[in-house]
Design an enzyme around this catalytic site. Structure first.
Site, short mmCIF file in Angstrom:
data_model
loop_
_atom_site.label_atom_id
_atom_site.label_comp_id
_atom_site.label_asym_id
_atom_site.label_seq_id
_atom_site.Cartn_x
_atom_site.Cartn_y
_atom_site.Cartn_z
N ASP A 35 -9.52 3.61 -4.07
CA ASP A 35 -10.22 2.38 -3.69
C ASP A 35 -11.59 2.23 -4.34
OD1 ASP A 35 -8.07 1.83 -2.12
OD2 ASP A 35 -9.16 1.87 -0.20
N ASP A 39 0.82 -1.21 0.00
CA ASP A 39 0.00 0.00 0.00
C ASP A 39 0.86 1.27 0.00
OD1 ASP A 39 -2.46 1.34 0.05
OD2 ASP A 39 -3.31 -0.05 1.50
#
Ligand SMILES: *[C@@H]1O[C@H](CO)[C@@H](O)[C@H](O)[C@H]1NC(C)=O
Ligand SMILES: *[C@@H]1O[C@H](CO)[C@@H](O)[C@H](O)[C@H]1NC(C)=O
Ligand SMILES: *[C@@H]1O[C@H](CO)[C@@H](O)[C@H](O)[C@H]1NC(C)=O
Ligand SMILES: *[C@@H]1O[C@H](CO)[C@@H](O)[C@H](O)[C@H]1NC(C)=O
Ligand SMILES: *[C@@H]1O[C@H](CO)[C@@H](O)[C@H](O)[C@H]1NC(C)=O
Ligand SMILES: *[C@@H]1O[C@H](CO)[C@@H](O)[C@H](O)[C@H]1NC(C)=O
Length: 440
Positions: A243, A149
């Protein structure tokens, strides 16, 4: 048609991260804990998912990675002596290696999560500055996949320039990468592979390559720093957007963005429009179908994100669709389907609510051509595939072969020898799937 000129746009993308045993060659298939459980994870939930992947027949369809997302470690910090991240002993009483052993015994592979910063998105220790130690831990524990991430980045490691990611700079992006109204945009010709973001991701790539275990590397930098340009040399897939959420508007938005990146997708390297939301939120059956069909056609990694022990049979059927999975994993063709017509919009229109509606791609494993047709509108509409418009069919068609054998990809119904075109009445946000075989 800028993306039909790959040589201009893929300067550094050609040398991919090649891995042994074909790892990362086709896009990954698996399950991940985040969209199902967020931070609320433990070994039981991970192993339940793994067992269900076997019991529900998903393993035999190719789903293989069982991925633990954020929140798996002791939050307060690393082991003061070894500097290793410590698996949370309450959530994972047998450590990550205990879970890995059980998952490997099922014939599956285990994925884990970290971030190219000092903390993960949920505030747990992350790998910046500890890349080698963490890669060694992951290898020792038996980890096979790393999702990496982009949270916890220190202020002194941010990029000099801002790259235009369409979903975070709504309306100021053009598919040629030009941003308008971006005061700190990079100068023309800037090489994003030299950005600090690229360097943070390359450090972990080098660490993973230094350990004696093949760990698939899944970059999650949300499309920043023009990752499409250096993703192929750095990882096996790279997130190209922010996202996903279980809402059709978000799914359409990401599909629209990714539709302009299809020339970046090929063996060992895939733009990643994020994990699946099939089975989550209030998506209609049609929306679940269209989401899965588009993700498979785009050769996105297909990472299921719903609890499998309570999955609705309708959703399981969608995730188990053989023609789409066969196309997605075709060993002889790396490229995804491309949009051949936008439909609702003029071709090449960037429209977050109405992505391209007509897609096709070749697949020897499927025995012909995959066609996906989407209705992006709010009401039932007819969508028609004209053989003369489909790139894979038009040459034969103009040479006089007017009919093709067609199978409906959802029902499996043999539609026989179909001449000229095939129409489907599609409800709002639904997608039809056709498998077009030999001429007849
Ligand atoms: C990524 O690298 C692999 C291996 O070098 C290559 O086969 C593939 O075509 C590359 N992808 C793109 C989009 O250039
Ligand atoms: C960034 O700052 C941290 C302290 O917050 C320091 O340890 C590190 O060396 C700095 N890195 C660079 C590249 O300046
Ligand atoms: C860019 O800025 C100009 C002037 O402020 C404004 O009129 C225009 O709408 C902006 N464009 C976008 C795409 O934000
Ligand atoms: C990119 O597209 C925008 C909008 O169509 C246009 O204004 C700009 O000139 C283009 N830039 C390049 C480098 O082609
Ligand atoms: C690497 O791992 C393999 C398989 O686990 C093992 O057989 C081999 O001895 C290892 N090599 C080194 C240099 O540790
Ligand atoms: C689904 O719909 C219900 C009722 O409209 C709503 O309360 C809930 O928040 C929705 N869930 C999601 C994930 O959007």
């Amino acid at each position: 048609m800028w993306w039909l000129l790959p040589s201009v746009f893929l300067v550094s993308g050609a040398n991919a991260l090649l891995r042994p045993d074909d790892v990362g060659r086709a896009p990954a298939l698996g399950w991940n804990s985040w969209n199902a459980y967020n931070c609320e994870i433990d070994a039981d939930k991970i192993l339940t998912a793994a067992n269900e992947v076997v019991n529900l027949g998903l393993k035999s369809l190719g789903y293989e990675y069982i991925n633990i997302d954020d929140c798996w470690s002791v939050k307060s910090g690393r082991d003061p002596t070894t500097k290793r991240i410590i698996p949370d002993p309450d959530k994972f009483p047998n450590g990550i290696s205990g879970v890995a052993d059980e998952i490997h015994a099922l014939g599956l592979k285990l994925g884990i999560y970290s971030s190219a910063g000092t903390t993960t998105c949920a505030g747990y220790p992350a790998s910046l500055g500890y890349e080698t130690i963490d890669a060694q831990s992951f290898a020792e524990w038996g980890v096979d996949y790393l999702k990496y991430d982009n949270c916890g980045v220190p202020d002194n490691l941010t990029d000099t320039y801002t790259y235009c990611v369409p979903d975070s700079t709504d309306g100021s992006f053009f598919p040629n990468g030009t941003c308008v109204n971006l005061t700190d945009a990079a100068p023309a010709g800037y090489n994003w592979a030299t950005s600090t973001t690229a360097k943070r991701y390359m450090r972990m790539r080098n660490a993973l390559l230094s350990v004696n275990r093949t760990i698939l590397y899944s970059l999650c930098d949300w499309g920043q720093a023009d990752v499409n340009d250096w993703g192929n040399e750095t990882g096996n897939s790279w997130r190209m957007s922010g996202d996903i959420t279980p809402k059709w508007s978000r799914i359409a938005e990401i599909a629209n963005e990714n539709s302009f990146l299809m020339n970046y997708a090929n063996y060992y390297g895939y733009p990643d429009p994020d994990m699946l939301e099939v089975g989550n939120g209030n998506l209609t059956v049609a929306e679940n179908r269209a989401h899965f069909a588009l993700w498979a056609a785009m050769k996105s990694p297909l990472i299921i994100g719903t609890p499998l022990d309570t999955i609705d049979p309708t959703h399981l059927t969608i995730l188990s669709n053989k023609p789409l999975l066969t196309f997605h994993q075709d060993p002889a063709v790396g490229r995804p389907a491309y949009p051949y017509k936008w439909g609702y919009n003029a071709d090449w229109t960037f429209d977050p609510a109405h992505p391209a509606e007509y897609w096709s791609g070749p697949s020897p494993a499927l025995g012909g051509t995959l066609i996906v047709m989407v209705n992006t509108e709010e009401t039932t509409q007819t969508r028609t595939a004209f053989w003369k418009e489909v790139p894979e069919l038009k040459e034969l068609y103009t040479a006089g072969k007017k009919g093709f054998k067609v199978v409906d990809g959802w029902s499996g119904n043999d539609l026989g020898c179909v001449r000229d075109k095939y129409s489907l009445k599609l409800g709002a946000h639904d997608a039809g799937v056709l498998v077009v075989g030999d001429s007849c």
